[in-house]
Design a protein around this motif. Structure first.
Motif, PDB file in Angstrom:
ATOM      1  N   SER A  41       0.817  -1.212   0.000  1.00 41.90           N
ATOM      2  CA  SER A  41       0.000   0.000   0.000  1.00 41.90           C
ATOM      3  C   SER A  41       0.849   1.261   0.000  1.00 41.90           C
ATOM      4  O   SER A  41       0.319   2.360  -0.200  1.00 41.90           O
ATOM      5  N   TYR A  42       2.157   1.114   0.215  1.00 39.03           N
ATOM      6  CA  TYR A  42       3.030   2.278   0.245  1.00 39.03           C
ATOM      7  C   TYR A  42       3.251   2.833  -1.163  1.00 39.03           C
ATOM      8  O   TYR A  42       3.508   2.083  -2.110  1.00 39.03           O
ATOM      9  N   VAL A 140      -1.021  12.771 -17.719  1.00 41.51           N
ATOM     10  CA  VAL A 140      -0.790  11.399 -17.252  1.00 41.51           C
ATOM     11  C   VAL A 140      -0.234  11.377 -15.827  1.00 41.51           C
ATOM     12  O   VAL A 140      -0.471  10.429 -15.076  1.00 41.51           O
ATOM     13  N   VAL A 141       0.485  12.437 -15.457  1.00 42.76           N
ATOM     14  CA  VAL A 141       1.195  12.452 -14.179  1.00 42.76           C
ATOM     15  C   VAL A 141       0.280  12.173 -12.994  1.00 42.76           C
ATOM     16  O   VAL A 141       0.642  11.430 -12.070  1.00 42.76           O
ATOM     17  N   VAL A 146      -3.700  10.155  -7.881  1.00 43.63           N
ATOM     18  CA  VAL A 146      -5.092  10.347  -7.470  1.00 43.63           C
ATOM     19  C   VAL A 146      -5.728   9.010  -7.086  1.00 43.63           C
ATOM     20  O   VAL A 146      -6.429   8.903  -6.071  1.00 43.63           O
ATOM     21  N   ALA A 147      -5.468   7.967  -7.885  1.00 45.50           N
ATOM     22  CA  ALA A 147      -6.009   6.638  -7.570  1.00 45.50           C
ATOM     23  C   ALA A 147      -5.428   6.122  -6.259  1.00 45.50           C
ATOM     24  O   ALA A 147      -6.155   5.568  -5.418  1.00 45.50           O
ATOM     25  N   TRP A 148      -4.122   6.309  -6.072  1.00 44.68           N
ATOM     26  CA  TRP A 148      -3.483   5.840  -4.828  1.00 44.68           C
ATOM     27  C   TRP A 148      -4.014   6.603  -3.628  1.00 44.68           C
ATOM     28  O   TRP A 148      -4.262   6.013  -2.561  1.00 44.68           O
ATOM     29  N   LEU A 149      -4.190   7.909  -3.755  1.00 45.54           N
ATOM     30  CA  LEU A 149      -4.689   8.718  -2.649  1.00 45.54           C
ATOM     31  C   LEU A 149      -6.103   8.291  -2.270  1.00 45.54           C
ATOM     32  O   LEU A 149      -6.420   8.143  -1.074  1.00 45.54           O
TER      33      LEU A 149
END
Length: 209
Positions: A41-42, A140-141, A146-149
Motif C-alpha cells: 500500500s506504500y 498522465v502524471v 489520485v487513484a493511490w490517494l
C-alpha cells in the motif's frame, strides 16, 4: 552516451531494484513481520514496482532501437516525478520520524529512496533517444497519485486509522494539514512533470537531425 550502454545500465538497475525489493520482503517474512496489504500500500513500493518495469522495458528498447517510443517516454516522465517526490518526502519528512514496528534492513530504504531516484534523474537528463513530449503528456502524471490517494484514504477510514504515512492521517495531522499536503504534493508533481517535458523539448530541439 551510447544507447547500448544505456540499455545495459537500465537492465542492471531494474534487476538490482527487483532484488532489493525481494530481499526486503524476505527479511520481513523471516522475522514474521510481512503484511502484504500494508507493504504493497506504500506509494514508495508501488512506484518502485513501476520503476522496475520502466527500467527493464527501457533497457530492452535502448538495446534494440535507436529511439524510445512516445508512450514509453510519457510513462517514464510520470515515474520520474514519482521518484523525485518519493525521495523528497522520505528525506525531508520521514527520515527522522520514529517508526513503530519492525525496523528491518536499512540499506534497501537508502537504495529505494535515494539511489534509485538519483539514477532515474540521471537517466532522464543524459540518455539519448528520447522523443520530445507533447504538453498533453502532463495529464498522465496525476492518474496514479489520485487513484493511490483515494485508495489510501478509503483504506484508512475502514481500517481503524491505518494510513501508509502519518501526514495523511486526519486523526493526528488534522484535515487541514492533510489537504495542504495533498495540494502541495500535487503542485510539486505537476511542476516536476512540466520541467521534465520542457527539458525533453529543449534537448530534442538542440540535437541536430
Amino acid at each position: 552516451m551510447n544507447r547500448k550502454i544505456v540499455g545495459a545500465v537500465r537492465l542492471l538497475a531494474g534487476l538490482g531494484l527487483l532484488v532489493t525489493i525481494v530481499i526486503q520482503i524476505a527479511d520481513r517474512v523471516a522475522n514474521n513481520a510481512f503484511d502484504p496489504w500494508e507493504y504493497f500500500s506504500y506509494f514508495t513500493i508501488e512506484t518502485s514496482l513501476m520503476n522496475i518495469v520502466v527500467f527493464l522495458v527501457g533497457g530492452i528498447l535502448a538495446l534494440r532501437f535507436s529511439r524510445d517510443t512516445p508512450l514509453f517516454t510519457t510513462v517514464r516522465m510520470a515515474t520520474l516525478t514519482y521518484a523525485l517526490v518519493t525521495a523528497g518526502v522520505y528525506n525531508l519528512l520521514l527520515r527522522n520520524v520514529p517508526y513503530v514496528g519492525f525496523q528491518g534492513l536499512s540499506w534497501p530504504n537508502e537504495i529505494i529512496h535515494v539511489w534509485v531516484p538519483l539514477l532515474i534523474v540521471l537517466d532522464w537528463l543524459l540518455s539519448p533517444g528520447r522523443p520530445a513530449l507533447s504538453w498533453r503528456a502532463l495529464r498522465v502524471v496525476m492518474i496514479y497519485p489520485v487513484a493511490w490517494l483515494a485508495y489510501s484514504l478509503v483504506r484508512g477510514a475502514v481500517s481503524n486509522g491505518i494510513y501508509p504515512y502519518p501526514f495523511l492521517n486526519p486523526a493526528t495531522a488534522g484535515w487541514g494539514s492533510v489537504v495542504g499536503y495533498i495540494v502541495a504534493l500535487s503542485i510539486v508533481l505537476l511542476g516536476l512533470g512540466a520541467l521534465a517535458i520542457r527539458y525533453s523539448r529543449r534537448r530534442s530541439a538542440a540535437i541536430p537531425a
